[in-house]
Design a protein around this motif. Structure first.
Motif, PDB file in Angstrom:
ATOM      1  N   UNK A 112      26.065  43.373  39.495  1.00  0.00           N
ATOM      2  CA  UNK A 112      27.116  42.379  39.229  1.00  0.00           C
ATOM      3  C   UNK A 112      28.315  42.593  40.156  1.00  0.00           C
ATOM      4  N   UNK A 113      28.571  43.839  40.537  1.00  0.00           N
ATOM      5  CA  UNK A 113      29.649  44.086  41.505  1.00  0.00           C
ATOM      6  C   UNK A 113      29.303  43.478  42.849  1.00  0.00           C
ATOM      7  N   UNK A 114      28.032  43.589  43.248  1.00  0.00           N
ATOM      8  CA  UNK A 114      27.594  42.984  44.499  1.00  0.00           C
ATOM      9  C   UNK A 114      27.753  41.465  44.484  1.00  0.00           C
ATOM     10  N   UNK A 115      27.603  40.877  43.310  1.00  0.00           N
ATOM     11  CA  UNK A 115      27.716  39.425  43.178  1.00  0.00           C
ATOM     12  C   UNK A 115      29.157  38.963  43.006  1.00  0.00           C
ATOM     13  N   UNK A 116      30.090  39.907  42.931  1.00  0.00           N
ATOM     14  CA  UNK A 116      31.488  39.546  42.766  1.00  0.00           C
ATOM     15  C   UNK A 116      31.869  39.301  41.328  1.00  0.00           C
ATOM     16  N   UNK A 117      31.091  39.856  40.400  1.00  0.00           N
ATOM     17  CA  UNK A 117      31.382  39.711  38.982  1.00  0.00           C
ATOM     18  C   UNK A 117      31.969  41.017  38.447  1.00  0.00           C
ATOM     19  N   UNK A 118      32.460  40.963  37.199  1.00  0.00           N
ATOM     20  CA  UNK A 118      33.069  42.152  36.603  1.00  0.00           C
ATOM     21  C   UNK A 118      32.377  42.469  35.286  1.00  0.00           C
ATOM     22  N   UNK A 119      32.282  43.753  34.958  1.00  0.00           N
ATOM     23  CA  UNK A 119      31.567  44.160  33.747  1.00  0.00           C
ATOM     24  C   UNK A 119      32.236  43.641  32.470  1.00  0.00           C
ATOM     25  N   UNK A 120      33.494  43.256  32.553  1.00  0.00           N
ATOM     26  CA  UNK A 120      34.164  42.680  31.380  1.00  0.00           C
ATOM     27  C   UNK A 120      33.564  41.326  31.002  1.00  0.00           C
ATOM     28  N   UNK A 121      32.798  40.701  31.911  1.00  0.00           N
ATOM     29  CA  UNK A 121      32.172  39.406  31.649  1.00  0.00           C
ATOM     30  C   UNK A 121      30.835  39.523  30.931  1.00  0.00           C
ATOM     31  N   UNK A 122      30.318  40.723  30.801  1.00  0.00           N
ATOM     32  CA  UNK A 122      28.978  40.930  30.250  1.00  0.00           C
ATOM     33  C   UNK A 122      28.909  40.510  28.773  1.00  0.00           C
TER      34      UNK A 122
END
Length: 219
Positions: free
Chosen positions: A178-188
């Motif tokens: 998800x970091x590679x995709x530009x997302x954040x773990x808070x969105x999980x």
């Protein structure tokens, strides 16, 4: 009302390799009989991130889901049996996806992508083919599906395992992706196996299948 969806397309492309050295660890694999056999069996939806508002709402309304995949090499299809918990009840669906070996994709028309791998209960968004990219994991019993990776507003990703929960290794790898995709773990959005209501129906179906097999042997 939940809007569960289908495994629309597994496009085996190196989605992440160009973004960073770490992302290069997630490499593409061709769709072969070996790949299809590897996908065969029971899979649990464990967690996901969905930026598309409709898909995000759907994921939050279905806290627990699992599916059975049965590939057919001759027909180039994967037959799915999907069990989802919606509130205090179990929703069952069966469907199929078509395998396009030449270009490495699978699709089902007029279905919406997301974590639960089955048809929507509401009308589809036009007659659209939804493309989903398969990311094979370092862990032999995990895979991920990436949705709309080119669209920051709609993109999503879901992780599946042969167990209904994360191991530390799986969680760390999911965070890398998800970091590679530009997302954040808070969105999980995490699933919750304690809310599963489909165990009794799954058991009933297994008993029915067993009786059918026994009856076929006696004929």
């Amino acid at each position: 009302m939940a809007l569960p969806w289908a495994l629309a397309v597994l496009s085996l492309l190196p989605l992440l390799s160009a973004q960073s050295p770490e992302c290069a660890n997630f490499t593409a694999k061709p769709i072969t009989n070996v790949t299809l056999d590897w996908l065969s069996g029971k899979w649990f939806y464990v967690a996901g991130i969905f930026r598309h508002p409709l898909h995000n709402q759907s994921a939050r309304s279905v806290p627990s889901a699992f599916a059975y995949f049965a590939p057919n090499h001759t027909e180039d299809k994967i037959y799915t049996r999907v069990y989802q918990t919606v509130g205090d009840r179990c929703i069952y669906n069966s469907s199929q996806v078509v395998v396009h070996r030449k270009n490495g994709t699978m699709f089902t028309k007029a279905l919406t992508p997301g974590p639960h791998l089955t048809q929507r209960f509401s009308p589809p968004e036009n007659d659209t083919e939804y493309h989903t990219h398969l990311l094979l994991s370092k862990n032999p019993r995990t895979f991920m599906l990436s949705f709309f990776p080119e669209d920051k507003q709609k993109m999503g990703i879901a992780i599946y395992s042969d167990k209904p929960h994360f191991s530390e290794e799986q969680l760390n790898e999911f965070h890398e992706v998800i970091e590679c995709m530009g997302m954040h773990k808070s969105e999980i959005i995490l699933s919750d196996e304690k809310k599963d209501q489909c165990g009794p129906l799954e058991k009933q179906h297994e008993e029915e299948r067993k009786k059918e097999q026994e009856g076929a042997k006696e004929e």
